[in-house]
Design a protein around this motif. Structure first.
Motif, PDB file in Angstrom:
ATOM      1  N   ASN A  73       0.816  -1.214   0.000  1.00 14.65           N
ATOM      2  CA  ASN A  73       0.000   0.000   0.000  1.00 14.65           C
ATOM      3  C   ASN A  73       0.853   1.269   0.000  1.00 14.65           C
ATOM      4  N   VAL A  74       2.069   1.188   0.485  1.00 14.97           N
ATOM      5  CA  VAL A  74       2.954   2.358   0.443  1.00 14.97           C
ATOM      6  C   VAL A  74       3.283   2.697  -1.005  1.00 14.97           C
ATOM      7  N   LYS A  75       3.484   1.662  -1.812  1.00 13.30           N
ATOM      8  CA  LYS A  75       3.801   1.860  -3.225  1.00 13.30           C
ATOM      9  C   LYS A  75       2.556   1.832  -4.114  1.00 13.30           C
ATOM     10  N   SER A  76       1.384   1.645  -3.511  1.00 19.14           N
ATOM     11  CA  SER A  76       0.132   1.576  -4.278  1.00 19.14           C
ATOM     12  C   SER A  76       0.247   0.570  -5.413  1.00 19.14           C
ATOM     13  N   THR A  77       0.721  -0.607  -5.071  1.00 16.38           N
ATOM     14  CA  THR A  77       0.991  -1.639  -6.068  1.00 16.38           C
ATOM     15  C   THR A  77       0.458  -2.982  -5.595  1.00 16.38           C
ATOM     16  N   VAL A  78      -0.112  -3.711  -6.537  1.00 12.89           N
ATOM     17  CA  VAL A  78      -0.541  -5.091  -6.302  1.00 12.89           C
ATOM     18  C   VAL A  78       0.322  -5.994  -7.177  1.00 12.89           C
ATOM     19  N   PHE A  79       0.762  -7.099  -6.612  1.00  9.00           N
ATOM     20  CA  PHE A  79       1.640  -8.025  -7.312  1.00  9.00           C
ATOM     21  C   PHE A  79       0.944  -9.369  -7.535  1.00  9.00           C
ATOM     22  N   LEU A  80       1.383 -10.050  -8.560  1.00 15.39           N
ATOM     23  CA  LEU A  80       0.956 -11.428  -8.789  1.00 15.39           C
ATOM     24  C   LEU A  80       2.211 -12.249  -9.075  1.00 15.39           C
ATOM     25  N   ASP A  81       2.597 -13.073  -8.127  1.00 14.82           N
ATOM     26  CA  ASP A  81       3.722 -13.979  -8.312  1.00 14.82           C
ATOM     27  C   ASP A  81       3.206 -15.297  -8.863  1.00 14.82           C
ATOM     28  N   MET A  82       3.707 -15.648 -10.016  1.00 14.14           N
ATOM     29  CA  MET A  82       3.228 -16.850 -10.715  1.00 14.14           C
ATOM     30  C   MET A  82       4.359 -17.865 -10.773  1.00 14.14           C
ATOM     31  N   ASP A  83       4.161 -18.983 -10.130  1.00  7.94           N
ATOM     32  CA  ASP A  83       5.147 -20.073 -10.122  1.00  7.94           C
ATOM     33  C   ASP A  83       4.599 -21.277 -10.885  1.00  7.94           C
ATOM     34  N   ALA A  84       5.502 -22.159 -11.249  1.00  5.35           N
ATOM     35  CA  ALA A  84       5.106 -23.393 -11.926  1.00  5.35           C
ATOM     36  C   ALA A  84       4.164 -23.114 -13.088  1.00  5.35           C
ATOM     37  N   LEU A  85       4.550 -22.182 -13.929  1.00  6.35           N
ATOM     38  CA  LEU A  85       3.689 -21.776 -15.037  1.00  6.35           C
ATOM     39  C   LEU A  85       3.419 -22.933 -15.986  1.00  6.35           C
ATOM     40  N   LYS A  86       2.213 -22.937 -16.517  1.00  6.40           N
ATOM     41  CA  LYS A  86       1.780 -23.946 -17.469  1.00  6.40           C
ATOM     42  C   LYS A  86       1.403 -23.271 -18.780  1.00  6.40           C
ATOM     43  N   PRO A  87       1.431 -23.994 -19.873  1.00  2.43           N
ATOM     44  CA  PRO A  87       1.011 -23.386 -21.153  1.00  2.43           C
ATOM     45  C   PRO A  87      -0.389 -22.796 -21.088  1.00  2.43           C
ATOM     46  N   GLU A  88      -1.262 -23.397 -20.317  1.00  2.00           N
ATOM     47  CA  GLU A  88      -2.636 -22.883 -20.216  1.00  2.00           C
ATOM     48  C   GLU A  88      -2.738 -21.593 -19.418  1.00  2.00           C
ATOM     49  N   ASP A  89      -1.647 -21.154 -18.802  1.00  2.00           N
ATOM     50  CA  ASP A  89      -1.637 -19.859 -18.119  1.00  2.00           C
ATOM     51  C   ASP A  89      -1.400 -18.707 -19.092  1.00  2.00           C
ATOM     52  N   ALA A  90      -1.059 -19.008 -20.317  1.00  2.00           N
ATOM     53  CA  ALA A  90      -0.777 -17.965 -21.297  1.00  2.00           C
ATOM     54  C   ALA A  90      -2.034 -17.158 -21.583  1.00  2.00           C
ATOM     55  N   ALA A  91      -1.904 -15.853 -21.498  1.00  2.00           N
ATOM     56  CA  ALA A  91      -3.045 -14.946 -21.708  1.00  2.00           C
ATOM     57  C   ALA A  91      -2.549 -13.518 -21.548  1.00  2.00           C
ATOM     58  N   VAL A  92      -3.433 -12.588 -21.813  1.00  2.00           N
ATOM     59  CA  VAL A  92      -3.198 -11.208 -21.407  1.00  2.00           C
ATOM     60  C   VAL A  92      -3.740 -11.071 -19.995  1.00  2.00           C
ATOM     61  N   TYR A  93      -2.916 -10.591 -19.103  1.00  2.00           N
ATOM     62  CA  TYR A  93      -3.298 -10.428 -17.703  1.00  2.00           C
ATOM     63  C   TYR A  93      -3.650  -8.971 -17.440  1.00  2.00           C
ATOM     64  N   TYR A  94      -4.804  -8.793 -16.810  1.00  2.00           N
ATOM     65  CA  TYR A  94      -5.306  -7.457 -16.497  1.00  2.00           C
ATOM     66  C   TYR A  94      -5.444  -7.280 -14.989  1.00  2.00           C
ATOM     67  N   CYS A  95      -5.099  -6.095 -14.561  1.00  2.00           N
ATOM     68  CA  CYS A  95      -5.290  -5.724 -13.171  1.00  2.00           C
ATOM     69  C   CYS A  95      -6.515  -4.825 -13.081  1.00  2.00           C
ATOM     70  N   GLY A  96      -7.315  -5.014 -12.037  1.00  2.00           N
ATOM     71  CA  GLY A  96      -8.500  -4.195 -11.858  1.00  2.00           C
ATOM     72  C   GLY A  96      -8.661  -3.760 -10.414  1.00  2.00           C
ATOM     73  N   ALA A  97      -9.502  -2.773 -10.231  1.00  2.00           N
ATOM     74  CA  ALA A  97      -9.803  -2.263  -8.894  1.00  2.00           C
ATOM     75  C   ALA A  97     -11.313  -2.195  -8.712  1.00  2.00           C
ATOM     76  N   THR A  98     -11.759  -2.609  -7.540  1.00  2.00           N
ATOM     77  CA  THR A  98     -13.190  -2.623  -7.260  1.00  2.00           C
ATOM     78  C   THR A  98     -13.452  -2.370  -5.798  1.00  2.00           C
ATOM     79  N   ARG A  99     -14.653  -1.890  -5.523  1.00  2.00           N
ATOM     80  CA  ARG A  99     -15.128  -1.780  -4.134  1.00  2.00           C
ATOM     81  C   ARG A  99     -16.337  -2.688  -3.941  1.00  2.00           C
ATOM     82  N   ALA A 100     -16.444  -3.697  -4.799  1.00  2.00           N
ATOM     83  CA  ALA A 100     -17.568  -4.623  -4.725  1.00  2.00           C
ATOM     84  C   ALA A 100     -17.511  -5.442  -3.446  1.00  2.00           C
ATOM     85  N   ILE A 101     -18.669  -5.971  -3.083  1.00  2.00           N
ATOM     86  CA  ILE A 101     -18.731  -6.841  -1.916  1.00  2.00           C
ATOM     87  C   ILE A 101     -18.020  -8.154  -2.227  1.00  2.00           C
ATOM     88  N   LEU A 102     -17.708  -8.887  -1.185  1.00  2.00           N
ATOM     89  CA  LEU A 102     -16.880 -10.087  -1.312  1.00  2.00           C
ATOM     90  C   LEU A 102     -17.439 -11.078  -2.333  1.00  2.00           C
TER      91      LEU A 102
END
Length: 124
Positions: A73-102
């Motif tokens: 939160n100090v850097k206003s950044t969200v990270f996604l660490d992806m390990d053990a990648l598979k071919p089916e993980d290939a895609a365009v990855y998008y980050c989003g922000a929401t105030r929706a309920i759980l």
């Protein structure tokens, strides 16, 4: 207004790791749930992971145990660490922000702010 910029995508081999970053210039990003989604060619945008303002995290079954979402939160950044990648993980990855309920944080329509996306390719 929350502007988001993703980075960190690229080419990986199966089994490799990548870290995606989603940065905002606004400190207000810390008051939103941050989510990662991905979209492969010809497919709908699908939920990958989300992190609430409390720090609680949620994952799609397909990535649970391999991907880790976190936020600085100090850097206003969200990270996604992806390990053990598979071919089916290939895609365009998008980050989003929401105030929706759980119960709604897995729905991309509930996100009002998106980054431009970053390509992840997994191939040997």
């Amino acid at each position: 207004q929350v502007q988001l910029v993703e980075s960190g995508g690229g080419l990986a081999q199966p089994g490799d790791s990548l870290r995606l970053s989603c940065a905002s210039s606004r400190s207000t990003f810390s008051s939103y749930t941050g989510g990662w989604f991905r979209q492969a060619p010809g497919k709908e945008r699908e939920f990958v992971a989300a992190i609430r303002t409390t720090g609680h995290t949620y994952y799609a079954d397909s990535v649970k145990g391999r991907f880790t979402i976190s936020r600085d939160n100090v850097k206003s950044t969200v990270f996604l660490d992806m390990d053990a990648l598979k071919p089916e993980d290939a895609a365009v990855y998008y980050c989003g922000a929401t105030r929706a309920i759980l119960s709604a944080i897995r729905d991309p329509h509930m996100y009002g702010y998106w980054g431009q996306g970053t390509q992840v390719t997994v191939s040997s």
